[in-house]
Design a protein around this motif. Structure first.
Motif, short mmCIF file in Angstrom:
data_model
loop_
_atom_site.label_atom_id
_atom_site.label_comp_id
_atom_site.label_asym_id
_atom_site.label_seq_id
_atom_site.Cartn_x
_atom_site.Cartn_y
_atom_site.Cartn_z
N VAL A 1 38.03 34.75 47.71
CA VAL A 1 38.98 34.16 46.78
C VAL A 1 40.10 35.16 46.48
N ILE A 2 39.75 36.41 46.30
CA ILE A 2 40.75 37.47 46.14
C ILE A 2 40.61 38.42 47.32
N SER A 3 41.73 38.90 47.81
CA SER A 3 41.69 39.79 48.97
C SER A 3 42.85 40.77 48.92
N GLY A 4 42.94 41.60 49.92
CA GLY A 4 44.02 42.58 50.00
C GLY A 4 43.83 43.70 49.00
N THR A 5 44.95 44.29 48.63
CA THR A 5 44.93 45.43 47.71
C THR A 5 44.38 45.03 46.35
N LEU A 6 44.78 43.88 45.86
CA LEU A 6 44.27 43.42 44.56
C LEU A 6 42.76 43.24 44.60
N GLY A 7 42.25 42.71 45.69
CA GLY A 7 40.80 42.54 45.83
C GLY A 7 40.06 43.85 45.80
N ILE A 8 40.60 44.86 46.48
CA ILE A 8 39.95 46.17 46.50
C ILE A 8 39.99 46.81 45.12
N VAL A 9 41.12 46.71 44.45
CA VAL A 9 41.24 47.27 43.10
C VAL A 9 40.25 46.60 42.15
N LEU A 10 40.16 45.28 42.22
CA LEU A 10 39.22 44.56 41.35
C LEU A 10 37.77 44.86 41.72
N LEU A 11 37.50 45.12 42.98
CA LEU A 11 36.15 45.50 43.39
C LEU A 11 35.78 46.87 42.82
N VAL A 12 36.72 47.78 42.78
CA VAL A 12 36.49 49.10 42.17
C VAL A 12 36.26 48.94 40.68
N VAL A 13 37.04 48.08 40.03
CA VAL A 13 36.86 47.81 38.59
C VAL A 13 35.46 47.25 38.35
N ALA A 14 35.02 46.34 39.22
CA ALA A 14 33.68 45.77 39.09
C ALA A 14 32.61 46.85 39.21
N ALA A 15 32.80 47.77 40.14
CA ALA A 15 31.83 48.86 40.31
C ALA A 15 31.79 49.78 39.09
N VAL A 16 32.96 50.07 38.53
CA VAL A 16 33.02 50.90 37.32
C VAL A 16 32.34 50.19 36.16
#
Length: 67
Positions: A28-43
């Motif tokens: 649903v989300i991809s690209g740079t925004l997806g990676i940034v949000l994935l890092v936020v999820a991990a934090v």
């Protein structure tokens, strides 16, 4: 590290983290925004597991019920 997150705060962070990770892995989300949000999820997941948020310390916030 002294715990500064209450159980409600931890549950909300875990739910947000799982939701963000699911949105990323479902495409649903991809690209740079997806990676940034994935890092936020991990934090969010990491801070929920250890019950400590460094940002809360800087801001003087403590949602933990026990002192």
């Amino acid at each position: 590290m002294k715990a500064n997150m209450g159980s409600t705060d931890r549950i909300i962070r875990i739910l947000v983290g799982v939701t963000l990770a699911a949105l990323y892995f479902l495409g649903v989300i991809s690209g740079t925004l997806g990676i940034v949000l994935l890092v936020v999820a991990a934090v969010f997941a990491l801070t929920s597991v250890v019950s400590f948020c460094p940002l809360y310390t800087l801001l003087g916030i403590n949602t933990c019920s026990t002192r």
